[in-house]
Design a protein around this motif. Structure first.
Motif, mmCIF file in Angstrom:
data_model
loop_
_atom_site.group_PDB
_atom_site.id
_atom_site.type_symbol
_atom_site.label_atom_id
_atom_site.label_comp_id
_atom_site.label_asym_id
_atom_site.label_seq_id
_atom_site.Cartn_x
_atom_site.Cartn_y
_atom_site.Cartn_z
ATOM 1 N N VAL A 197 56.607 -12.749 22.831
ATOM 2 C CA VAL A 197 56.863 -13.921 21.984
ATOM 3 C C VAL A 197 55.612 -14.793 21.944
ATOM 4 N N PRO A 198 55.318 -15.422 20.805
ATOM 5 C CA PRO A 198 54.143 -16.299 20.721
ATOM 6 C C PRO A 198 54.448 -17.698 21.244
ATOM 7 N N ILE A 199 53.479 -18.302 21.904
ATOM 8 C CA ILE A 199 53.622 -19.683 22.367
ATOM 9 C C ILE A 199 53.534 -20.634 21.176
ATOM 10 N N VAL A 200 54.382 -21.666 21.196
ATOM 11 C CA VAL A 200 54.355 -22.702 20.160
ATOM 12 C C VAL A 200 54.012 -24.032 20.822
ATOM 13 N N THR A 201 53.639 -25.008 20.018
ATOM 14 C CA THR A 201 53.291 -26.315 20.575
ATOM 15 C C THR A 201 54.539 -27.060 21.031
ATOM 16 N N ASN A 202 54.356 -27.977 21.981
ATOM 17 C CA ASN A 202 55.490 -28.787 22.429
ATOM 18 C C ASN A 202 56.011 -29.688 21.317
ATOM 19 N N LYS A 203 55.120 -30.110 20.407
ATOM 20 C CA LYS A 203 55.571 -30.933 19.290
ATOM 21 C C LYS A 203 56.517 -30.154 18.392
ATOM 22 N N GLU A 204 56.145 -28.938 18.083
ATOM 23 C CA GLU A 204 57.003 -28.091 17.261
ATOM 24 C C GLU A 204 58.330 -27.822 17.961
ATOM 25 N N CYS A 205 58.256 -27.599 19.269
ATOM 26 C CA CYS A 205 59.464 -27.338 20.053
ATOM 27 C C CYS A 205 60.350 -28.578 20.120
ATOM 28 N N GLN A 206 59.733 -29.745 20.293
ATOM 29 C CA GLN A 206 60.515 -30.983 20.347
ATOM 30 C C GLN A 206 61.247 -31.220 19.023
ATOM 31 N N ALA A 208 62.488 -28.996 17.245
ATOM 32 C CA ALA A 208 63.641 -28.089 17.236
ATOM 33 C C ALA A 208 64.756 -28.568 18.152
ATOM 34 N N TYR A 209 64.400 -29.425 19.122
ATOM 35 C CA TYR A 209 65.372 -29.919 20.110
ATOM 36 C C TYR A 209 65.309 -31.440 20.165
ATOM 37 N N SER A 210 65.693 -32.072 19.089
ATOM 38 C CA SER A 210 65.595 -33.533 19.007
ATOM 39 C C SER A 210 66.552 -34.240 19.959
ATOM 40 N N HIS A 211 67.543 -33.521 20.481
ATOM 41 C CA HIS A 211 68.566 -34.138 21.324
ATOM 42 C C HIS A 211 68.168 -34.209 22.796
ATOM 43 N N ARG A 212 67.054 -33.562 23.172
ATOM 44 C CA ARG A 212 66.656 -33.582 24.582
ATOM 45 C C ARG A 212 65.135 -33.469 24.689
ATOM 46 N N PRO A 213 64.576 -33.982 25.782
ATOM 47 C CA PRO A 213 63.111 -34.012 25.884
ATOM 48 C C PRO A 213 62.490 -32.646 26.153
ATOM 49 N N VAL A 214 61.355 -32.421 25.536
ATOM 50 C CA VAL A 214 60.478 -31.297 25.861
ATOM 51 C C VAL A 214 59.205 -31.933 26.407
ATOM 52 N N GLY A 257 67.372 -23.069 26.633
ATOM 53 C CA GLY A 257 67.309 -22.901 25.190
ATOM 54 C C GLY A 257 68.702 -23.117 24.635
ATOM 55 N N VAL A 258 68.842 -23.057 23.334
ATOM 56 C CA VAL A 258 70.144 -23.149 22.685
ATOM 57 C C VAL A 258 70.476 -21.783 22.118
ATOM 58 N N GLY A 259 71.531 -21.162 22.633
ATOM 59 C CA GLY A 259 71.843 -19.806 22.229
ATOM 60 C C GLY A 259 70.760 -18.846 22.676
ATOM 61 N N CYS A 260 70.666 -17.712 21.995
ATOM 62 C CA CYS A 260 69.678 -16.691 22.332
ATOM 63 C C CYS A 260 69.069 -16.144 21.046
ATOM 64 N N ALA A 261 67.782 -16.329 20.899
ATOM 65 C CA ALA A 261 67.037 -15.795 19.756
ATOM 66 C C ALA A 261 67.529 -16.339 18.420
ATOM 67 N N ARG A 262 68.051 -17.565 18.413
ATOM 68 C CA ARG A 262 68.503 -18.160 17.147
ATOM 69 C C ARG A 262 67.306 -18.609 16.304
#
Length: 287
Positions: A197-206, A208-214, A257-262
């Motif tokens: 899997v490719p690494i993504v930035t924490n900003k991009e990840c955050q 995707a998960y606005s309800h909890r901190p990255v 994560g939320v679910g698996c491979a969503r």
């Protein structure tokens, strides 16, 4: 071969991984932190694994064909993985240690913990230390050090891995392995599985998960379209990177994560490089 030249698909990515040279002996006394020989095989199993707990599994990956390529990996209780970072030290997720008892078995050096127990190196959990700032609701500092009851006998199938000391940039290929579920809500794998899997930035990840901190104790990896990821049962297991010289390093441990491979949801990992102080302190304390 530069990582940027590697195509992120099953065959090309993993052919590159298995062709590396992993000579690291881990954080053993009187040894410097250096990279080893990716002729490592997967590790472990657990005595009939506690099926009462969710297991995280690799989704969209492939079966590992030789344990030597993951010889630092171990299995804890059938519900979590982890990495051998010294001959008597096993790094996993803090939320895994919450469900772990003293005396529990960790299995090393086998692809199938259920069928190959006779071939495995088995060690018991002697002591463990969660990161003192571990927070269960947010899973910040989701990292734990386990002391084994005796040192591992290092061979081609079992050997400690070295630790990343810096972050990898966006799109760096990362590799995850484990015995978790092969699909969200699906069966657990009996065989060790791996995925790239490719690494993504924490900003991009955050985003995707606005309800909890990255936060900076975490990093994320995955594809926007989903389809490849860790899953329940892979928790605590390794995510590794390989540099341009073929050096393999433990970048993090499977966390949440939320679910698996969503689609639109990345895998989140507890970072090693920002928690090295804890790792070194815990080894000194447990010894």
């Amino acid at each position: 071969m530069k990582l940027s030249a590697i195509v992120l698909n099953g065959v090309s990515a993993f052919d590159m991984l298995s062709g590396t040279s992993h000579k690291c002996g881990g954080l053993n006394p009187k040894e410097e932190l250096r990279i080893g020989d990716l002729n490592n095989e997967l590790m472990s199993i657990e005595e009939r694994m506690h099926m009462s707990l969710s297991t995280e599994k690799i989704v969209g990956g492939r079966q590992v064909d030789d344990i030597k390529n993951w010889n630092w990996i171990g299995q804890l209780g059938g519900y979590c993985g982890g990495s051998l970072v010294a001959d008597d030290m096993f790094l996993t997720a803090a939320h895994c240690c919450e469900s772990t008892r003293i005396g529990q078995t960790v299995y090393f050096g086998v692809l199938n913990p259920w069928e190959d127990q006779g071939k495995a190196q088995k060690r018991k959990v002697s002591e463990m230390l969660n990161h003192p700032d571990f927070d269960r609701p947010t899973l910040t500092h989701d990292i734990c050090m386990i002391k084994l009851d005796s040192p591992i006998d290092q061979d081609r199938n079992v050997r400690p891995i070295c630790l990343a000391d810096s972050a990898s940039p966006k799109n760096t290929p990362a590799y995850v392995a484990g015995w978790g579920l092969t699909s969200e809500g699906g069966p657990q794998s009996r065989d060790l599985m791996e995925v790239s899997v490719p690494i993504v930035t924490n900003k991009e990840c955050q985003n995707a998960y606005s309800h909890r901190p990255v936060d900076d104790t975490m990093f994320c990896a995955g594809k926007k379209e989903g389809g490849e990821d860790g899953c329940q049962g892979d928790s605590g297991g390794p995510i590794v990177t390989v540099d341009g010289d073929g050096k393999v390093s433990l970048a993090g441990v499977v966390s949440w994560g939320v679910g698996c491979a969503r689609p639109g949801k990345f895998g989140v990992y507890s970072r090693v490089d920002t928690q090295l102080d804890f790792i070194h302190w815990s080894i000194q304390t447990l010894r």
